[in-house]
Design a protein around this motif. Structure first.
Motif, PDB file in Angstrom:
ATOM      1  N   ILE A 179      34.392  17.362  65.152  1.00 22.58           N
ATOM      2  CA  ILE A 179      33.038  16.809  65.090  1.00 22.58           C
ATOM      3  C   ILE A 179      32.389  17.137  63.747  1.00 22.58           C
ATOM      4  N   LEU A 180      32.553  18.399  63.309  1.00 22.66           N
ATOM      5  CA  LEU A 180      32.006  18.789  62.012  1.00 22.66           C
ATOM      6  C   LEU A 180      32.663  17.997  60.893  1.00 22.66           C
ATOM      7  N   ASN A 181      33.986  17.881  60.946  1.00 25.63           N
ATOM      8  CA  ASN A 181      34.727  17.145  59.926  1.00 25.63           C
ATOM      9  C   ASN A 181      34.259  15.687  59.845  1.00 25.63           C
ATOM     10  N   ALA A 182      34.107  15.052  61.005  1.00 23.84           N
ATOM     11  CA  ALA A 182      33.657  13.655  61.034  1.00 23.84           C
ATOM     12  C   ALA A 182      32.238  13.527  60.480  1.00 23.84           C
ATOM     13  N   THR A 183      31.392  14.506  60.786  1.00 21.94           N
ATOM     14  CA  THR A 183      30.011  14.491  60.282  1.00 21.94           C
ATOM     15  C   THR A 183      29.993  14.622  58.765  1.00 21.94           C
ATOM     16  N   LEU A 184      30.818  15.516  58.238  1.00 23.88           N
ATOM     17  CA  LEU A 184      30.907  15.681  56.787  1.00 23.88           C
ATOM     18  C   LEU A 184      31.443  14.415  56.121  1.00 23.88           C
ATOM     19  N   MET A 185      32.429  13.787  56.761  1.00 23.53           N
ATOM     20  CA  MET A 185      32.965  12.539  56.224  1.00 23.53           C
ATOM     21  C   MET A 185      31.898  11.449  56.200  1.00 23.53           C
ATOM     22  N   LEU A 186      31.111  11.364  57.279  1.00 27.35           N
ATOM     23  CA  LEU A 186      30.040  10.374  57.338  1.00 27.35           C
ATOM     24  C   LEU A 186      29.006  10.628  56.247  1.00 27.35           C
ATOM     25  N   ALA A 187      28.661  11.904  56.027  1.00 32.12           N
ATOM     26  CA  ALA A 187      27.700  12.242  54.977  1.00 32.12           C
ATOM     27  C   ALA A 187      28.245  11.876  53.599  1.00 32.12           C
ATOM     28  N   TYR A 188      29.526  12.163  53.378  1.00 30.67           N
ATOM     29  CA  TYR A 188      30.158  11.824  52.096  1.00 30.67           C
ATOM     30  C   TYR A 188      30.115  10.316  51.851  1.00 30.67           C
ATOM     31  N   VAL A 189      30.486   9.554  52.871  1.00 28.90           N
ATOM     32  CA  VAL A 189      30.511   8.091  52.740  1.00 28.90           C
ATOM     33  C   VAL A 189      29.102   7.551  52.512  1.00 28.90           C
ATOM     34  N   ALA A 190      28.119   8.088  53.238  1.00 31.80           N
ATOM     35  CA  ALA A 190      26.735   7.628  53.085  1.00 31.80           C
ATOM     36  C   ALA A 190      26.234   7.858  51.662  1.00 31.80           C
ATOM     37  N   LEU A 191      26.697   8.942  51.028  1.00 29.63           N
ATOM     38  CA  LEU A 191      26.249   9.269  49.686  1.00 29.63           C
ATOM     39  C   LEU A 191      27.001   8.489  48.605  1.00 29.63           C
ATOM     40  N   PHE A 192      28.319   8.347  48.778  1.00 34.45           N
ATOM     41  CA  PHE A 192      29.138   7.821  47.689  1.00 34.45           C
ATOM     42  C   PHE A 192      29.744   6.443  47.951  1.00 34.45           C
ATOM     43  N   GLN A 193      29.922   6.068  49.217  1.00 31.33           N
ATOM     44  CA  GLN A 193      30.499   4.754  49.532  1.00 31.33           C
ATOM     45  C   GLN A 193      29.785   4.152  50.743  1.00 31.33           C
ATOM     46  N   PRO A 194      28.483   3.933  50.656  1.00 32.10           N
ATOM     47  CA  PRO A 194      27.718   3.472  51.820  1.00 32.10           C
ATOM     48  C   PRO A 194      28.203   2.138  52.386  1.00 32.10           C
ATOM     49  N   GLY A 195      28.868   1.352  51.570  1.00 26.97           N
ATOM     50  CA  GLY A 195      29.369   0.073  52.053  1.00 26.97           C
ATOM     51  C   GLY A 195      30.410   0.205  53.146  1.00 26.97           C
ATOM     52  N   LEU A 196      31.075   1.367  53.206  1.00 27.38           N
ATOM     53  CA  LEU A 196      32.103   1.565  54.228  1.00 27.38           C
ATOM     54  C   LEU A 196      31.513   1.595  55.639  1.00 27.38           C
ATOM     55  N   ILE A 197      30.261   2.032  55.755  1.00 25.26           N
ATOM     56  CA  ILE A 197      29.645   2.129  57.080  1.00 25.26           C
ATOM     57  C   ILE A 197      29.520   0.738  57.700  1.00 25.26           C
ATOM     58  N   GLY A 198      29.025  -0.204  56.930  1.00 24.87           N
ATOM     59  CA  GLY A 198      28.908  -1.566  57.429  1.00 24.87           C
ATOM     60  C   GLY A 198      30.268  -2.232  57.615  1.00 24.87           C
ATOM     61  N   ALA A 199      31.239  -1.819  56.777  1.00 23.81           N
ATOM     62  CA  ALA A 199      32.569  -2.428  56.843  1.00 23.81           C
ATOM     63  C   ALA A 199      33.351  -1.984  58.075  1.00 23.81           C
ATOM     64  N   LEU A 200      32.878  -0.947  58.767  1.00 25.47           N
ATOM     65  CA  LEU A 200      33.579  -0.463  59.956  1.00 25.47           C
ATOM     66  C   LEU A 200      33.755  -1.568  60.999  1.00 25.47           C
ATOM     67  N   ARG A 201      32.767  -2.471  61.091  1.00 19.89           N
ATOM     68  CA  ARG A 201      32.846  -3.514  62.104  1.00 19.89           C
ATOM     69  C   ARG A 201      33.961  -4.517  61.826  1.00 19.89           C
ATOM     70  N   THR A 202      34.527  -4.483  60.610  1.00 11.90           N
ATOM     71  CA  THR A 202      35.626  -5.394  60.295  1.00 11.90           C
ATOM     72  C   THR A 202      36.982  -4.815  60.690  1.00 11.90           C
ATOM     73  N   VAL A 203      37.000  -3.537  61.063  1.00  7.24           N
ATOM     74  CA  VAL A 203      38.246  -2.879  61.449  1.00  7.24           C
ATOM     75  C   VAL A 203      38.486  -3.099  62.937  1.00  7.24           C
ATOM     76  N   SER A 204      39.698  -3.407  63.286  1.00  5.21           N
ATOM     77  CA  SER A 204      40.046  -3.623  64.694  1.00  5.21           C
ATOM     78  C   SER A 204      39.747  -2.375  65.517  1.00  5.21           C
ATOM     79  N   PRO A 205      38.922  -2.491  66.573  1.00  5.89           N
ATOM     80  CA  PRO A 205      38.631  -1.324  67.417  1.00  5.89           C
ATOM     81  C   PRO A 205      39.891  -0.728  68.033  1.00  5.89           C
ATOM     82  N   VAL A 206      40.836  -1.586  68.348  1.00  6.10           N
ATOM     83  CA  VAL A 206      42.092  -1.100  68.941  1.00  6.10           C
ATOM     84  C   VAL A 206      42.860  -0.247  67.937  1.00  6.10           C
ATOM     85  N   HIS A 207      42.975  -0.731  66.700  1.00  2.00           N
ATOM     86  CA  HIS A 207      43.670   0.023  65.667  1.00  2.00           C
ATOM     87  C   HIS A 207      42.956   1.346  65.374  1.00  2.00           C
TER      88      HIS A 207
END
Length: 279
Positions: A179-207
């Motif tokens: 949980i901590l690791n995922a939170t840190l990853m989310l914070a990193y992405v929000a700061l340096f690659q915010p576009g990845l957050i919106g791009a998550l919906r393009t990834v297959s939920p099954v994959h």
């Protein structure tokens, strides 16, 4: 080691090689890595609910481990942007025992058996062959990234192993760590690659679910197995993931594996297993 534990650890090795191949085979390695880490959260929450809370004395290890896992994932992602699975994976996995041995000899005053020293020499030979190959192909960048990944593997292996033992709850410790690791990853992405957050919906939920579950379970199984069987045997069997990765690289990702690379990988895998059995 019972047949059930043997099979579980083999499954862990296959799962680990599998989720690495998922990242390598993805068009966007950064998005694939991010989606897998986010998929850890619901699984880890279940682990938290089913496990006792880790002892307070282990919280420092948990916090430090979270940052080490983040560094590992970022380096791994970038490694696969520049090198093949059959090149990066054996290097990253093989470097860890070499680095741990060096630290043990230099700083911890630990004596090693002849088998362990021979194993490290075999691994070092395989790594040198991989480095030579990378140099000749003018892809030394991939080797350096794999080296960095191996450093983080060494770091979190030492920290997580100690923290899990102190915590009194291996699954609880790893669930909170995830949980901590995922939170840190989310914070990193929000700061340096915010576009990845919106791009998550393009990834297959099954994959995403398959990759995240495989990644979480691969490490959770190893932690559990170490409480049921000798750690050296579990670790040795766990490193069969190197061979699984080579098979996946050749037949799924269609990577070209030369005789030189195959020999190097074989040396690394054999040395890693021998180093574990030498404990």
């Amino acid at each position: 080691m019972s047949p059930a534990i043997f099979f579980a650890v083999l499954c862990s090795a296959l799962l680990h090689a599998g989720w690495n191949s998922f990242i390598k085979g993805s068009a966007r390695k950064d998005l694939a890595t991010f989606s897998i880490m986010m998929a850890h959260i619901p699984i880890a929450v279940i682990g938290v609910l089913l496990s006792p809370a880790p002892d307070m004395a282990s919280l420092g290890y948990l916090a430090f481990g979270g940052f080490l896992h983040l560094g590992y994932q970022l380096f791994l992602m970038r490694s696969y942007m520049h090198g093949d699975l059959s090149q990066i994976y054996p290097l990253a996995r093989g470097l860890s025992p070499v680095l741990i041995t060096i630290i043990s000899l230099v700083f911890l005053d630990v004596s090693l058996s002849g088998i362990e020293l021979a194993a490290i020499a075999i691994i070092a030979t395989g790594i040198a062959m991989q480095a030579q190959s990378a140099w000749k192909s003018q892809n030394i960048h991939s080797f350096l990234l794999a080296f960095g990944t191996g450093c983080f593997i060494m770091g979190y292996s030492l920290v997580d192993g100690t923290g899990a033992r102190i915590s009194g709850s291996a699954l609880g410790f790893y669930s909170w760590l995830s949980i901590l690791n995922a939170t840190l990853m989310l914070a990193y992405v929000a700061l340096f690659q915010p576009g990845l957050i919106g791009a998550l919906r393009t990834v297959s939920p099954v994959h995403t679910l398959i990759g995240g579950t495989g990644s979480f379970c691969a490490y959770a199984i190893v932690i559990w197995a170490c409480t049921q069987a000798p750690i050296a045997l579990v670790s040795a069997l766990r490193e069969s993931s190197i061979l699984f990765a080579i098979v996946i690289a050749r037949f799924v990702l269609k990577e070209e594996i030369t005789r030189h690379r195959m020999l190097a990988v074989s040396l690394i895998a054999s040395g890693v297993v021998l180093s574990r059995l030498g404990h």
